[in-house]
Design a protein around this motif. Structure first.
Motif, mmCIF file in Angstrom:
data_model
loop_
_atom_site.group_PDB
_atom_site.id
_atom_site.type_symbol
_atom_site.label_atom_id
_atom_site.label_comp_id
_atom_site.label_asym_id
_atom_site.label_seq_id
_atom_site.Cartn_x
_atom_site.Cartn_y
_atom_site.Cartn_z
ATOM 1 N N THR A 115 0.833 -1.212 0.000
ATOM 2 C CA THR A 115 0.000 0.000 0.000
ATOM 3 C C THR A 115 0.860 1.252 0.000
ATOM 4 O OG1 THR A 115 -1.859 -1.078 1.106
ATOM 5 C CG2 THR A 115 -1.691 1.319 1.332
ATOM 6 N N MET A 116 1.876 1.282 0.840
ATOM 7 C CA MET A 116 2.745 2.461 0.903
ATOM 8 C C MET A 116 3.502 2.653 -0.412
ATOM 9 S SD MET A 116 4.229 2.425 4.814
ATOM 10 C CE MET A 116 3.144 2.821 6.196
ATOM 11 N N ARG A 117 3.893 1.553 -1.032
ATOM 12 C CA ARG A 117 4.603 1.662 -2.310
ATOM 13 C C ARG A 117 3.688 2.226 -3.391
ATOM 14 N NH1 ARG A 117 6.946 -2.864 -2.023
ATOM 15 N NH2 ARG A 117 5.319 -4.072 -3.067
ATOM 16 N N ALA A 118 2.435 1.774 -3.401
ATOM 17 C CA ALA A 118 1.465 2.290 -4.371
ATOM 18 C C ALA A 118 1.198 3.774 -4.144
ATOM 19 C CB ALA A 118 0.163 1.492 -4.280
ATOM 20 N N GLN A 119 1.212 4.195 -2.867
ATOM 21 C CA GLN A 119 1.001 5.608 -2.526
ATOM 22 C C GLN A 119 2.234 6.461 -2.840
ATOM 23 O OE1 GLN A 119 -1.702 4.774 1.515
ATOM 24 N NE2 GLN A 119 0.393 5.427 1.705
ATOM 25 N N SER A 121 4.481 6.822 -0.740
ATOM 26 C CA SER A 121 4.760 7.497 0.535
ATOM 27 C C SER A 121 4.351 6.586 1.683
ATOM 28 C CB SER A 121 4.000 8.820 0.636
ATOM 29 O OG SER A 121 2.604 8.578 0.738
ATOM 30 N N GLY A 122 4.963 6.832 2.822
ATOM 31 C CA GLY A 122 4.632 6.064 4.022
ATOM 32 C C GLY A 122 5.779 6.139 5.011
ATOM 33 N N LEU A 123 5.451 5.909 6.253
ATOM 34 C CA LEU A 123 6.453 5.935 7.320
ATOM 35 C C LEU A 123 6.219 4.741 8.238
ATOM 36 C CD1 LEU A 123 8.665 7.277 9.116
ATOM 37 C CD2 LEU A 123 6.811 8.608 10.186
ATOM 38 N N ILE A 124 7.278 3.985 8.491
ATOM 39 C CA ILE A 124 7.232 2.870 9.437
ATOM 40 C C ILE A 124 8.136 3.213 10.609
ATOM 41 C CG2 ILE A 124 7.791 0.442 9.827
ATOM 42 C CD1 ILE A 124 7.202 -0.037 6.836
ATOM 43 N N ILE A 125 7.563 3.192 11.810
ATOM 44 C CA ILE A 125 8.321 3.453 13.032
ATOM 45 C C ILE A 125 8.316 2.168 13.863
ATOM 46 C CG2 ILE A 125 8.464 4.804 15.156
ATOM 47 C CD1 ILE A 125 6.889 7.018 13.699
ATOM 48 N N ASN A 126 9.484 1.575 14.032
ATOM 49 C CA ASN A 126 9.587 0.373 14.849
ATOM 50 C C ASN A 126 9.983 0.749 16.270
ATOM 51 O OD1 ASN A 126 8.906 -1.546 12.889
ATOM 52 N ND2 ASN A 126 10.984 -1.527 12.061
ATOM 53 N N VAL A 127 9.142 0.389 17.216
ATOM 54 C CA VAL A 127 9.446 0.641 18.621
ATOM 55 C C VAL A 127 10.327 -0.506 19.113
ATOM 56 C CG1 VAL A 127 8.517 0.944 20.943
ATOM 57 C CG2 VAL A 127 7.313 1.926 18.974
ATOM 58 N N ALA A 155 18.289 -2.286 7.410
ATOM 59 C CA ALA A 155 18.310 -2.869 6.069
ATOM 60 C C ALA A 155 17.080 -2.471 5.262
ATOM 61 C CB ALA A 155 18.401 -4.394 6.175
ATOM 62 N N LEU A 156 15.907 -2.607 5.861
ATOM 63 C CA LEU A 156 14.665 -2.290 5.154
ATOM 64 C C LEU A 156 14.632 -0.829 4.746
ATOM 65 C CD1 LEU A 156 11.821 -3.258 4.258
ATOM 66 C CD2 LEU A 156 10.990 -2.434 6.478
ATOM 67 N N LYS A 161 13.724 2.972 0.329
ATOM 68 C CA LYS A 161 13.866 4.424 0.227
ATOM 69 C C LYS A 161 13.456 4.943 -1.142
ATOM 70 C CE LYS A 161 16.870 6.650 2.632
ATOM 71 N NZ LYS A 161 18.101 7.243 3.237
ATOM 72 N N ASN A 162 13.793 4.228 -2.203
ATOM 73 C CA ASN A 162 13.474 4.683 -3.563
ATOM 74 C C ASN A 162 11.977 4.645 -3.870
ATOM 75 O OD1 ASN A 162 16.110 5.273 -4.202
ATOM 76 N ND2 ASN A 162 16.521 3.276 -5.143
ATOM 77 N N PHE A 163 11.199 4.003 -3.011
ATOM 78 C CA PHE A 163 9.742 3.961 -3.193
ATOM 79 C C PHE A 163 9.048 5.101 -2.450
ATOM 80 C CE2 PHE A 163 10.802 -0.761 -3.180
ATOM 81 C CZ PHE A 163 10.883 -0.835 -4.559
ATOM 82 N N GLY A 164 9.814 5.958 -1.818
ATOM 83 C CA GLY A 164 9.228 7.065 -1.064
ATOM 84 C C GLY A 164 8.801 6.675 0.336
ATOM 85 N N ILE A 165 9.254 5.505 0.797
ATOM 86 C CA ILE A 165 8.874 5.004 2.129
ATOM 87 C C ILE A 165 10.035 5.225 3.098
ATOM 88 C CG2 ILE A 165 8.131 2.986 3.458
ATOM 89 C CD1 ILE A 165 7.134 1.813 0.745
ATOM 90 N N LYS A 166 9.722 5.736 4.274
ATOM 91 C CA LYS A 166 10.735 6.004 5.300
ATOM 92 C C LYS A 166 10.560 5.005 6.444
ATOM 93 C CE LYS A 166 10.195 10.814 3.996
ATOM 94 N NZ LYS A 166 9.442 12.042 4.299
ATOM 95 N N VAL A 167 11.687 4.567 6.987
ATOM 96 C CA VAL A 167 11.665 3.589 8.075
ATOM 97 C C VAL A 167 12.636 4.049 9.154
ATOM 98 C CG1 VAL A 167 11.817 1.147 8.675
ATOM 99 C CG2 VAL A 167 11.304 1.799 6.313
#
Length: 267
Positions: A115-119, A121-127, A155-156, A161-167
């Protein structure tokens, strides 16, 4: 439009504090719980999700996207604790904690990435945990689960990153939550060679949680991360000495750092 946030383990503790705070800031927040029907008067929406069950993960994410049309932020917060001497902790219990803290977090990330790749954009925050930066006595398995998640996040982050997703990772120290009640405690066996020192360390761990910081600090930290257009790889949230312990590990010789930990835990 308001950002849509999904918080795993959102029914209590840090997850609940984060969700309540983000709701007050105008975010659309969904939390998860294995049994949301048992939780009344929650300050934000809860959906059923067990991080050890891929079907429930997919169903929960589908429900959020069906309702909101998007998913902007995942806060991977669900987790459990485990204590005990490595020698005496049942291996099945070790696997169970890895399934929750490590593999469960990965499964949720895998489920939101399309879903984030299709958008774009997106942000994943791992606690994770400050404990994940060091092997703590009688908490070695917990440290290992959180340390492993830190590395996978690194690693992820590069892979997507090139898909506009931040982790990113946010590692808390000791906070005043109910984590101790849900933790697996290896019993203090009467015949155990670790009996005396393990019991004293259990008491010390519980006192750290009871006197821990207010979880609102984690909520404020995660809010800042969400609003950061270029988040860092790692964040640490806790009192000065907890964060400084990571710095000390980097700069001190291994045996000197080990001695400091042993003195702290009275080993």
């Amino acid at each position: 439009m308001s950002k849509v946030v999904l918080i795993t383990g959102g029914s209590s503790g840090i997850g609940k504090s984060v969700g309540e705070f983000l709701t007050s800031k105008g975010f659309i927040v969904y939390g998860t719980s294995r049994n949301p029907q048992n939780i009344k008067n929650h300050p934000f929406k809860l959906v059923a999700l067990d991080v050890r069950n891929v079907e429930t993960i997919e169903a929960a994410i589908s429900e959020v996207i069906k309702n909101e049309g998007k998913l902007d932020v995942l806060v991977n917060n669900a987790g459990m604790g485990i204590t005990g001497p490595v020698e005496e902790t049942p291996t099945d219990e070790m696997r169970n904690v890895f399934e929750t803290n490590f593999f469960g977090a990965i499964e949720v990330m895998k489920a939101v990435l399309p879903t984030m790749r299709a958008q774009k954009s997106g942000l994943i925050i791992n606690v994770t945990s400050i404990a994940g930066y060091m092997g703590l006595p009688f908490r070695g398995i917990y440290s290992a689960t959180k340390g492993a998640l830190e590395l996978v996040t690194e690693a992820l982050r590069m892979e997507v990153k090139n898909f506009g997703i931040k982790v990113t990772n946010v590692a808390p120290g000791d906070f005043a939550t109910n984590i101790a009640s849900g933790r697996y405690h290896t019993p203090v066996f009467e015949t155990s060679p670790y009996k005396k020192i393990y019991q004293s360390n259990l008491d010390l761990m519980d006192s750290h949680v009871d006197s821990g910081s207010d979880p609102i600090q984690m909520a404020e930290a995660i809010y800042k991360v969400i609003n950061n257009s270029n988040p860092k790889v790692h964040y640490k949230v806790g009192d000065f000495m907890q964060k400084f312990s990571i710095v000390l590990k980097r700069i001190l010789p291994d045996k000197v750092y080990e001695k400091l930990l042993m003195n702290h835990y009275k080993l």
